[in-house]
Enzyme design. Structure first.
Site, PDB file in Angstrom:
ATOM      1  N   GLY A   1      13.142  -2.664  43.227  1.00  0.00           N
ATOM      2  CA  GLY A   1      12.299  -1.465  43.335  1.00  0.00           C
ATOM      3  C   GLY A   1      10.878  -1.867  43.695  1.00  0.00           C
ATOM      4  O   GLY A   1      10.336  -2.790  43.101  1.00  0.00           O
TER       5      GLY A   1
ATOM      6  N   ASP B   1      13.393  -7.983  37.113  1.00  0.00           N
ATOM      7  CA  ASP B   1      14.354  -8.906  36.500  1.00  0.00           C
ATOM      8  C   ASP B   1      15.559  -9.229  37.393  1.00  0.00           C
ATOM      9  O   ASP B   1      15.986 -10.376  37.468  1.00  0.00           O
ATOM     10  CB  ASP B   1      14.785  -8.446  35.094  1.00  0.00           C
TER      11      ASP B   1
ATOM     12  N   THR C   1       7.095  -5.009  39.125  1.00  0.00           N
ATOM     13  CA  THR C   1       7.946  -3.863  38.763  1.00  0.00           C
ATOM     14  C   THR C   1       7.106  -2.890  37.952  1.00  0.00           C
ATOM     15  O   THR C   1       6.304  -3.322  37.118  1.00  0.00           O
ATOM     16  CB  THR C   1       9.174  -4.292  37.937  1.00  0.00           C
TER      17      THR C   1
ATOM     18  N   ASP D   1       8.178  -1.218  35.669  1.00  0.00           N
ATOM     19  CA  ASP D   1       8.774  -1.104  34.330  1.00  0.00           C
ATOM     20  C   ASP D   1       8.096  -1.943  33.244  1.00  0.00           C
ATOM     21  O   ASP D   1       8.271  -1.679  32.059  1.00  0.00           O
ATOM     22  CB  ASP D   1      10.264  -1.479  34.380  1.00  0.00           C
TER      23      ASP D   1
ATOM     24  N   ASP E   1       8.867  -4.775  32.034  1.00  0.00           N
ATOM     25  CA  ASP E   1       9.836  -5.238  31.039  1.00  0.00           C
ATOM     26  C   ASP E   1      10.158  -6.731  31.125  1.00  0.00           C
ATOM     27  O   ASP E   1      11.213  -7.159  30.655  1.00  0.00           O
ATOM     28  CB  ASP E   1      11.133  -4.412  31.142  1.00  0.00           C
TER      29      ASP E   1
ATOM     30  N   ARG F   1      14.472   2.753  33.213  1.00  0.00           N
ATOM     31  CA  ARG F   1      15.906   2.804  32.915  1.00  0.00           C
ATOM     32  C   ARG F   1      16.204   2.159  31.578  1.00  0.00           C
ATOM     33  O   ARG F   1      16.901   2.693  30.745  1.00  0.00           O
ATOM     34  CB  ARG F   1      16.626   2.037  34.023  1.00  0.00           C
TER      35      ARG F   1
HETATM   36  O1  F6P Z   1      12.936  -0.903  38.273  1.00  0.00           O
HETATM   37  C1  F6P Z   1      12.024   0.032  38.732  1.00  0.00           C
HETATM   38  C2  F6P Z   1      12.624   1.401  38.769  1.00  0.00           C
HETATM   39  O2  F6P Z   1      11.667   2.281  39.309  1.00  0.00           O
HETATM   40  C3  F6P Z   1      13.157   1.932  37.436  1.00  0.00           C
HETATM   41  O3  F6P Z   1      12.146   2.451  36.601  1.00  0.00           O
HETATM   42  C4  F6P Z   1      14.123   2.976  37.926  1.00  0.00           C
HETATM   43  O4  F6P Z   1      15.104   3.220  36.963  1.00  0.00           O
HETATM   44  C5  F6P Z   1      14.728   2.345  39.133  1.00  0.00           C
HETATM   45  O5  F6P Z   1      13.750   1.423  39.612  1.00  0.00           O
HETATM   46  C6  F6P Z   1      15.101   3.288  40.243  1.00  0.00           C
HETATM   47  O6  F6P Z   1      15.648   2.551  41.286  1.00  0.00           O
HETATM   48  P1  F6P Z   1      16.031   3.130  42.716  1.00  0.00           P
HETATM   49  O7  F6P Z   1      14.748   3.416  43.444  1.00  0.00           O
HETATM   50  O8  F6P Z   1      16.793   2.051  43.369  1.00  0.00           O
HETATM   51  O9  F6P Z   1      16.782   4.383  42.464  1.00  0.00           O
END
Ligand code: F6P
Length: 328
Positions: free
Chosen positions: A16, A108, A131, A133, A135, A177
């Protein structure tokens, strides 16, 4: 480890995207040039490594990118890189270009790929935590998190205006997530009535009690923040459950979604990304491989990638307590 001689570094963004990734690429490339290295952009993350979307980077490629959201190298989540054949193709392409080191900017999943690839092919590589997140262990902050929190809080401020005008109860879903960092910060920073995060289960009954108490205190508006990976479900699901128990509330749901991933990076993310880009190149030169460059207490720290990904960081108990105190 004894440093290998490095001449050509390949840089990529994976998973992401996050605001500040461009600033991290720019800093990595500038630092590479400073140390007389050749720099290569690998487009679309590991997908582009497998598909040979690799180009030599020049100064012109990094003009005016620091302040832009997204990633000009583009990003992807690669299923093929999870296979041994995919990684073999990727290795062959790197060899064709004479790339002898890698900087991987991502979360990650991307760092897990980097760790696997290093163990198989031994190409000196270093990760940069990118990221929204936040995390990853081994860094106080990941690139993009601060901007995402600012975006979420600005959006919630606007929701608050309309919520107050209509005495409404809003459930606002933020990203995360598996991690509640954006949620807990957005909750504290926007005076939320409650914050639901993946790390902690909040029984619906407790949320009902809290909302009832706030009605008794004549609170004009109520905003409940829900992390998308919340243990009790997403915002829509929770709103439905609450509606059944508190039918007198006029309830609305807003899902902030991907708007949290875009936009110009904050000052904090620009500076963080810039420091980590330089740290990544210097780490490679010094022979620090299979590590992630992070910042802890304002100092650069290199953590083995295996530790940064395994030690999945959870929301601090204290932050959760503060959010609770401020929402009652
Ligand atoms: O890991 C970053 C993130 O934005 C999360 O917060 C989210 O759950 C996920 O990516 C969404 O991913 P995608 O854009 O592939 O749907």
């Amino acid at each position: 480890m004894e440093p290998k001689t490095i001449k050509r570094i390949g840089v990529l963004t994976s998973g992401g995207d996050a605001p500040g990734m461009n600033a991290a690429i720019r800093a990595t490339v500038r630092a590479g040039f400073y140390y007389n290295l050749e720099m290569y952009g690998i487009y679309r993350g590991y997908e582009g490594m497998i598909g040979n979307e690799i180009k030599k980077l020049e100064t012109k490629h990094i003009y005016h990118v620091l302040e832009r959201g997204g990633t000009f190298l583009k990003s992807a989540r690669s299923e093929e890189f999870k296979t041994a054949e995919g990684r073999k193709k990727a290795y062959e392409n790197l060899t064709k270009h004479g790339i002898d080191a890698l900087v991987i900017i991502g979360g990650d999943g991307s760092l897990t790929g980097a760790h696997l690839f290093y163990n198989e092919y031994g190409i000196p590589s270093i990760g940069i935590p990118g990221t929204i997140d936040n995390d990853l262990a081994g860094t106080d902050l990941t690139i993009g998190f601060d901007t995402a929190c600012n975006t979420a809080i600005q959006a919630i401020d606007k929701i608050r205006d309309t919520a107050t005008s209509h005495d409404r109860l809003f459930f606002v879903e933020v990203m995360g997530r598996d991690a509640g960092f954006i949620a807990i910060n957005a909750g504290i920073g926007s005076a939320a009535a409650a914050t639901l995060i993946p790390e902690k289960k909040m029984p619906i009954e407790r949320l009902v009690e809290r909302l009832k108490a706030r009605t008794a205190q004549m609170k004009q508006s109520n905003i409940v923040i829900v992390a998308e990976g919340g243990k009790s479900g997403g915002a829509v699901e929770i709103a439905d459950k609450i509606k059944k128990q508190l039918p007198y509330y006029d309830i609305k749901v807003t899902i902030l979604g991907h708007l949290q991933r875009g936009g110009a990076p904050s000052a904090l993310d620009r500076v963080l990304a810039s420091k980590l880009g330089v740290a990544a190149v210097e780490g490679l030169i010094q022979g620090k491989y299979d590590v992630m460059a992070g910042i802890i207490n304002n100092k650069i720290v290199y953590t083995p990638i295996a530790k940064a990904i395994v030690g999945h960081k959870d929301v601090d108990e204290d932050d959760f307590r503060v959010a609770k105190i401020l929402s009652t």
